[in-house]
Design a protein around this motif. Structure first.
Motif, short mmCIF file in Angstrom:
data_model
loop_
_atom_site.label_atom_id
_atom_site.label_comp_id
_atom_site.label_asym_id
_atom_site.label_seq_id
_atom_site.Cartn_x
_atom_site.Cartn_y
_atom_site.Cartn_z
N GLN A 140 19.92 17.39 8.86
CA GLN A 140 20.62 16.10 8.89
C GLN A 140 22.13 16.23 9.06
O GLN A 140 22.78 15.27 9.49
N ARG A 141 22.67 17.39 8.73
CA ARG A 141 24.12 17.57 8.93
C ARG A 141 24.47 17.36 10.39
O ARG A 141 25.52 16.80 10.72
N SER A 142 23.60 17.82 11.29
CA SER A 142 23.85 17.68 12.72
C SER A 142 23.85 16.23 13.18
O SER A 142 24.35 15.92 14.26
N ALA A 143 23.29 15.36 12.36
CA ALA A 143 23.19 13.94 12.74
C ALA A 143 24.37 13.11 12.26
O ALA A 143 24.41 11.90 12.49
N GLY A 144 25.33 13.74 11.55
CA GLY A 144 26.54 13.02 11.18
C GLY A 144 26.79 12.82 9.71
O GLY A 144 27.74 12.14 9.33
N LEU A 145 25.95 13.42 8.84
CA LEU A 145 26.08 13.18 7.40
C LEU A 145 26.99 14.24 6.79
O LEU A 145 26.56 15.29 6.31
N TYR A 146 28.30 13.95 6.80
CA TYR A 146 29.28 14.90 6.27
C TYR A 146 30.62 14.20 6.06
O TYR A 146 30.85 13.08 6.55
N GLY A 147 31.51 14.87 5.32
CA GLY A 147 32.85 14.34 5.07
C GLY A 147 33.68 15.36 4.31
O GLY A 147 33.27 16.51 4.11
N MET A 148 34.87 14.94 3.86
CA MET A 148 35.80 15.85 3.19
C MET A 148 36.04 15.46 1.74
O MET A 148 35.89 14.30 1.35
N ILE A 149 36.44 16.47 0.95
CA ILE A 149 36.83 16.28 -0.45
C ILE A 149 38.22 16.89 -0.60
O ILE A 149 38.41 18.08 -0.35
N ILE A 150 39.18 16.09 -1.04
CA ILE A 150 40.55 16.56 -1.24
C ILE A 150 40.86 16.48 -2.73
O ILE A 150 40.87 15.39 -3.31
N VAL A 151 41.12 17.63 -3.34
CA VAL A 151 41.42 17.69 -4.77
C VAL A 151 42.88 18.12 -4.94
O VAL A 151 43.25 19.23 -4.53
N SER A 152 43.67 17.27 -5.53
CA SER A 152 45.09 17.56 -5.71
C SER A 152 45.33 18.34 -7.01
O SER A 152 44.50 18.35 -7.92
N VAL A 153 46.50 18.98 -7.08
CA VAL A 153 46.86 19.77 -8.26
C VAL A 153 47.27 18.83 -9.39
O VAL A 153 47.60 17.66 -9.16
N PRO A 154 47.27 19.30 -10.63
CA PRO A 154 47.76 18.48 -11.73
C PRO A 154 49.21 18.05 -11.51
O PRO A 154 49.98 18.73 -10.81
N ASP A 155 49.58 16.93 -12.10
CA ASP A 155 50.93 16.39 -11.90
C ASP A 155 52.02 17.38 -12.28
O ASP A 155 53.09 17.40 -11.68
N SER A 156 51.76 18.21 -13.28
CA SER A 156 52.79 19.12 -13.79
C SER A 156 52.91 20.41 -12.98
O SER A 156 53.80 21.22 -13.24
#
Length: 577
Positions: A140-156
């Motif tokens: 199913q990945r070939s059919a378009g089921l995917y995306g991104m995850i962006i995890v930011s660093v702690p504020d400090s």
């Protein structure tokens, strides 16, 4: 106290860990919970101008980007509206510490989500970085089921590099055949290969030559869904580009015309910065690069995506680097870059070897390992079917997920014989020749790893069943990062090659390429209780059996949610009305 301070100052990585521990216990810091409600369904889309039935999330492909901060909890309520297909989603690069049942691997950590059902994934993003998610059921990945995850660093926390703007770029290859057709071809006698992709997509956008479409097919070059991706830049500013490959087959070379890229992050780990003209990136990998908009601002430039490691039969995928205030649709005056020679393996190996952990952030690996597993990658035949195999075994998924079977003592749910730690004739196997005996066997046996032990895995490439052919295999490990100890050419020599291991500043990653006719060595700690897939990230190769499963410390896993059950022998654990 001053002694402790000097100790931490000498070891910045430990200082970061200490700071995070303090911040995690501070009443001023509160982790957030991010709720997402997704509906997965088929819709007609035209990412390369050719109209095709695609799998979407809330009508989108690529799906929505998940944004969170280190330590936050992500909750995804996923409704399967595919009508006739099961589904599962893997959160690629998220280690699922304490939540192995949310890894999203059908047959390994959960039963698939049935049509009409809603399933809840819940997990903590324990580390900042650039990650992806994608289907982990069938192809199913070939059919378009995917995306991104962006995890930011702690504020400090301040990252060890600076930039003005943060952008994400997702790279993919695209076929016009449905995944049903591809799967049927791969299982057929005679064997029918999926072939090279029709288009290469940058952030879900490409361009197919509509004159090649059939008379009964819809292809419209004016469709806004296939207008080129545009990256607008302000002259003099520095951009962090988070680049990820979700390709189903292709190894990529990505280039920004006239601009150098400084690699600073790989799979969520800081890289000792180095400059490249173009970036080799393999399926499942993520990178952050820094790019300065320092070229002639009176024109626009190409972003170019080319296939490497396979003889290209797909046109260059293009986007536009738009220098503000030029019009974003203003075409660059030059031809798009064609990238390096597709078969220049040495060039790609050199870039792989250059990726090392950033000084001050390197976590040294254990000096030795407790176990060595050597995995020979081969193409084979089983009952006249073409298959991929590891140590002469083509992997098949059981009906009952391993995590449930092991936790609940369902010993008949899969083959209890141990998977082999090496391959036959490892001292004399000719990796440059077609296998003399191409026959292999099916199995769903697994590797049982002692909890908290250190494991070396040596990936060994070889010739396929076609003369003078060895393919690139990107291998991805679920639930862990591993240290990349080295790459080499030829058959791995356990005496001569082991002394070449980088034990000083190896990069940690979750996905690594195995180059043609070469070997790749990695080391990991089996410290995350659960059952974890390790497999080639080429969709068709994994579908054809190129993978293994590691089990470690399952007895330490908490009570399993019944939501992951309902298939195979787990049906009896699910209450029915």
């Amino acid at each position: 106290m001053s002694g402790w301070l000097q100790y931490f100052q000498a070891k910045p990585a430990l200082l970061l860990i200490f700071a995070l521990m303090v911040s995690a216990t501070s009443p001023l810091v509160e982790a957030k919970i991010h709720h997402h409600r997704w509906e997965v369904k088929y819709q007609f889309r035209s990412p390369d101008c050719f109209r095709k039935l695609s799998i979407t999330i809330n009508g989108q492909t690529p799906g929505p980007t998940i944004y969170a901060q280190q330590g936050d909890t992500v909750v995804v309520e996923l409704k399967n509206s595919l009508l006739t297909e099961n589904v599962a989603i893997h959160w690629h690069g998220i280690r699922q510490i304490g939540t192995p049942w949310s890894d999203g691997t059908e047959g390994v950590t959960q039963c698939p989500i049935l049509p009409g059902d809603t399933f809840m994934y819940k997990f903590v993003v324990d580390r900042a970085g650039t990650y992806i998610y994608h289907a982990h059921y069938g192809m199913q990945r070939s059919a378009g089921l995917y995306g991104m995850i962006i995890v930011s660093v702690p504020d400090s926390f301040v990252e060890p590099f600076s930039y003005d703007y943060d952008r994400s770029i997702l790279l993919n290859d695209w076929w016009h055949k449905s995944t049903y057709e591809q799967a049927a071809d791969l299982n057929s006698i005679p064997f029918v290969w999926v072939g090279e992709p029709q288009s290469l997509l940058i952030n879900g956008r490409g361009k197919f030559n509509c004159s090649m479409a059939g008379t009964d097919q819809v292809c419209n070059t004016t469709n806004p869904q296939c207008s080129p991706y545009v990256l607008t830049v302000v002259p003099g500013k520095t951009y962090r580009l988070r680049i990820a490959s979700i390709s189903s087959l292709s190894a990529f070379n990505f280039e920004l015309e006239g601009h150098n890229m400084t690699i600073v992050e790989a799979d969520g780990n800081y890289v000792e910065p180095f400059v490249v003209k173009n970036l080799n990136i393999y399926s499942g990998e993520t990178y952050s690069v820094l790019v300065k908009a320092n070229q002639d601002p009176s024109r626009n430039y190409w972003a170019a995506l080319n296939v490497v490691s396979r003889k290209p039969a797909t046109p260059t995928g293009v986007g536009i680097i738009n220098y503000y205030p030029n019009h974003p649709k203003k075409p660059p005056p030059s031809a798009p870059p064609t990238g390096p020679l597709w078969n220049d393996t040495a060039y790609r190996v050199k870039q792989s070897l250059a990726i090392k952990a950033r000084k001050g952030y390197a976590i040294p690996p254990p000096p030795t390992s407790d176990r060595v597993i050597t995995l020979l990658n081969t193409q084979n035949k089983i009952d006249n079917h073409t298959r991929w195999a590891v140590n002469n075994i083509s992997f098949t998924l059981p009906d009952t997920p391993y995590l449930v079977a092991l936790k609940e003592g369902l010993h008949h749910a899969f083959n209890q014989s141990p998977a082999p730690d090496t391959y036959n004739n490892s001292d004399g196997y000719d990796i440059y020749d077609i296998p003399k005996n191409p026959n292999a066997s099916y199995s769903n046996s697994i590797y049982r790893i002692e909890f908290n032990s250190t494991v070396d895995v040596v990936l060994q490439n070889a010739n396929t069943m076609n003369p003078n052919n060895s393919e690139t295999h990107p291998w991805h490990l679920h639930g862990h990062d591993f240290w990349v100890l080295g790459y080499g050419t030829g058959r791995f020599d356990p005496v001569k090659d082991r002394v070449k291991y980088n034990l000083v500043d190896p990069i940690m990653k979750n996905t690594v390429p195995l180059h043609p006719y070469g070997w790749t060595a990695l080391r990991f700690r089996a410290d995350n209780p659960g059952t974890w897939m390790f497999h080639c990230h080429i969709e068709s190769h994994f579908f054809m059996g190129m993978g293994v499963v590691f089990e470690e410390g399952v007895e330490r896993v908490g009570r399993l949610p019944t939501s992951i059950m309902g298939c195979g022998e787990t049906k009896r654990f699910v209450r029915r009305p």
